[in-house]
Design a protein around this motif. Structure first.
Motif, short mmCIF file in Angstrom:
data_model
loop_
_atom_site.label_atom_id
_atom_site.label_comp_id
_atom_site.label_asym_id
_atom_site.label_seq_id
_atom_site.Cartn_x
_atom_site.Cartn_y
_atom_site.Cartn_z
N SER A 56 9.62 -13.27 33.64
CA SER A 56 10.82 -12.78 32.96
C SER A 56 11.30 -11.45 33.53
O SER A 56 12.48 -11.10 33.43
CB SER A 56 10.54 -12.61 31.46
N ALA A 57 10.38 -10.68 34.13
CA ALA A 57 10.73 -9.36 34.65
C ALA A 57 11.48 -9.43 35.97
O ALA A 57 12.11 -8.45 36.37
CB ALA A 57 9.46 -8.52 34.82
N LEU A 58 11.42 -10.56 36.67
CA LEU A 58 12.09 -10.70 37.96
C LEU A 58 13.37 -11.51 37.81
O LEU A 58 13.42 -12.50 37.08
CB LEU A 58 11.16 -11.39 38.96
N ASP A 59 14.41 -11.08 38.51
CA ASP A 59 15.70 -11.77 38.50
C ASP A 59 15.64 -12.95 39.47
O ASP A 59 15.45 -12.75 40.68
CB ASP A 59 16.80 -10.80 38.91
N PRO A 60 15.78 -14.17 38.98
CA PRO A 60 15.66 -15.34 39.88
C PRO A 60 16.77 -15.42 40.93
O PRO A 60 16.65 -16.15 41.90
CB PRO A 60 15.73 -16.53 38.91
N ARG A 61 17.85 -14.64 40.76
CA ARG A 61 18.99 -14.71 41.69
C ARG A 61 18.84 -13.78 42.88
O ARG A 61 19.64 -13.86 43.82
CB ARG A 61 20.28 -14.38 40.93
N LEU A 62 17.87 -12.86 42.82
CA LEU A 62 17.71 -11.88 43.88
C LEU A 62 16.39 -12.10 44.62
O LEU A 62 15.40 -12.54 44.03
CB LEU A 62 17.72 -10.46 43.31
N THR A 63 16.38 -11.77 45.90
CA THR A 63 15.14 -11.87 46.66
C THR A 63 14.16 -10.81 46.17
O THR A 63 14.53 -9.82 45.54
CB THR A 63 15.40 -11.65 48.16
N VAL A 64 12.89 -11.02 46.49
CA VAL A 64 11.86 -10.07 46.10
C VAL A 64 12.12 -8.71 46.74
O VAL A 64 11.99 -7.66 46.08
CB VAL A 64 10.47 -10.61 46.51
N GLY A 65 12.52 -8.71 48.01
CA GLY A 65 12.78 -7.44 48.68
C GLY A 65 13.91 -6.66 48.03
O GLY A 65 13.83 -5.44 47.88
N ALA A 66 14.98 -7.36 47.62
CA ALA A 66 16.10 -6.69 46.97
C ALA A 66 15.68 -6.07 45.64
O ALA A 66 16.13 -4.97 45.28
CB ALA A 66 17.24 -7.69 46.75
N GLN A 67 14.80 -6.75 44.91
CA GLN A 67 14.37 -6.23 43.62
C GLN A 67 13.41 -5.05 43.76
O GLN A 67 13.46 -4.10 42.98
CB GLN A 67 13.73 -7.35 42.80
N VAL A 68 12.57 -5.09 44.78
CA VAL A 68 11.69 -3.95 45.02
C VAL A 68 12.51 -2.75 45.50
O VAL A 68 12.23 -1.60 45.15
CB VAL A 68 10.61 -4.31 46.05
N ARG A 69 13.55 -3.01 46.25
CA ARG A 69 14.41 -1.94 46.79
C ARG A 69 15.33 -1.34 45.74
O ARG A 69 15.87 -0.24 45.93
CB ARG A 69 15.23 -2.53 47.94
N GLU A 70 15.50 -2.02 44.63
CA GLU A 70 16.49 -1.62 43.63
C GLU A 70 16.27 -0.19 43.12
O GLU A 70 17.21 0.58 42.95
CB GLU A 70 16.46 -2.60 42.45
N GLY A 71 15.00 0.19 42.86
CA GLY A 71 14.73 1.53 42.37
C GLY A 71 15.13 2.60 43.37
O GLY A 71 15.63 3.67 43.01
N LEU A 72 14.91 2.33 44.66
CA LEU A 72 15.31 3.27 45.70
C LEU A 72 16.83 3.42 45.74
O LEU A 72 17.35 4.53 45.93
CB LEU A 72 14.79 2.80 47.06
N ASP A 73 17.53 2.31 45.52
CA ASP A 73 18.99 2.36 45.49
C ASP A 73 19.48 3.19 44.31
O ASP A 73 20.37 4.03 44.45
CB ASP A 73 19.56 0.94 45.39
#
Length: 344
Positions: free
Chosen positions: A122-139
């Motif tokens: 539930s914590a991961l967005d199924p529409r985004l790649t894993v790399g994009a979600q890990v990078r999100e905080g940096l963004d």
């Protein structure tokens, strides 16, 4: 790593501060949920989820909060992170009163304080790649340039054992891999405190040890502090420096890992430890295991006196009418019991 390098630059100042100020200090934290509606007889009963919890967490330390389901463990974690507003009490991070900070300051503190969720799916967005979600905080925090952020995310995925997974989607990962991705997302911004809310409860039995060992290794490498919320005492024995035992919204015993597992003093702690298979060989050190009878009382109608007394085989009349104070014992632990030294 970008975030790690920035944190290393601040390390001497943090070490000097840690000598005098705990990283996290929680004082008399209370959370009361008002009744949504009146009962049949017109009375409104509020629910006290957390009833005056206090503790400290040092830099680089792991404090585990344990107890039965519904005792308030997760609520404590959410209060620390300001995901819900406390009814009373105070949370200090690195000496700063978090109740007094504005939204801009909280943005900075969000980078310092991260959460690892229980349900990785539930914590991961199924529409985004894993790399994009890990990078999100940096963004969000504007750390580095776009190319640096991509490299940072890939390096953190490598650190948690997911090298080469940046372009995959969550559905292509196993449960253990999804949890590693959630951990990578929390750690990539360089936090100092990580609240782990039942981080491996949803995984198959063969996976939790691998994930927790990874977290322990990362803690040593990055100097993290963990508030580790769990009902799995076998796991807690492996990861915790200190343990806080929670019952019906309050801590009944807080001590080192060895104190809690090898010489528990509160009857409720003894009951929990006695139920752990790994602890059976140690039962002779503190007598026969305590067996609690009956159900946990409802927080809507908590008992008078000691909250454990309706289930405790050692309860006295004093236990039934007087709530015990949480007092520091000669060995340094804190116990909320009228007779921690005399319980057979």
């Amino acid at each position: 790593m970008i975030a790690a390098a920035e944190r290393e630059y601040d390390a001497p100042a943090r070490e000097a501060s840690a000598a005098t100020v705990p990283l996290l200090a929680v004082e008399d934290l209370v959370k009361v949920y008002p009744a949504a509606r009146a009962t049949l007889f017109g009375r409104r009963r509020s629910l006290t989820a957390v009833a005056g919890v206090s503790f400290e967490l040092a830099a680089g330390e792991t404090l585990a909060v344990v107890g039965e389901s519904g005792c308030g463990k997760s609520t404590v974690g959410n209060l620390v992170l300001n995901l819900i507003t406390p009814t009373a009490g105070r949370v200090r991070f690195d000496g700063e009163d978090l109740s007094a900070v504005d939204d801009a300051r909280w943005r900075d503190r969000r980078r310092d304080m991260q959460l690892v969720f229980q349900d990785s799916r539930s914590a991961l967005d199924p529409r985004l790649t894993v790399g994009a979600q890990v990078r999100e905080g940096l963004d969000i925090h504007g750390i580095g340039m776009p190319a640096e952020r991509r490299a940072e995310a890939e390096a953190m995925l490598e650190a948690v054992g997911l090298g080469g997974f940046a372009d995959r989607y969550p559905h292509a990962l196993s449960g253990g891999q999804q949890q590693r991705a959630v951990i990578a997302r929390a750690l990539v911004v360089g936090p100092r405190l990580v609240v782990c809310d039942e981080p491996v409860a949803a995984l198959d039995v063969s996976i939790p040890a691998q994930v927790v060992n990874q977290q322990t290794d990362l803690q040593a490498r990055l100097g993290l502090s963990y508030l580790f919320i769990s009902h799995d005492l076998s796991l807690v024995r492996h990861v915790a420096d200190r343990v806080a035992v929670m019952y019906l919204g309050a801590f009944v015993e807080v001590g080192t890992r060895r104190q809690i597992f090898d010489d528990p003093r509160h009857p409720y702690t003894r009951a929990l430890i006695g139920a752990v298979p790994v602890a059976r060989a140690r039962r002779s050190r503190h007598g026969r295991p305590v067996r609690l009878t009956g159900e946990v009382p409802s927080p809507l109608t908590p008992p008078a006196g000691c909250s454990v007394h309706p289930r405790c085989p050692f309860a006295t009349e004093r236990c039934r009418v007087e709530r015990p104070a949480a007092l520091r014992q000669p060995d340094g632990r804190i116990v909320a019991c009228h007779h921690p030294e005399t319980v057979p």
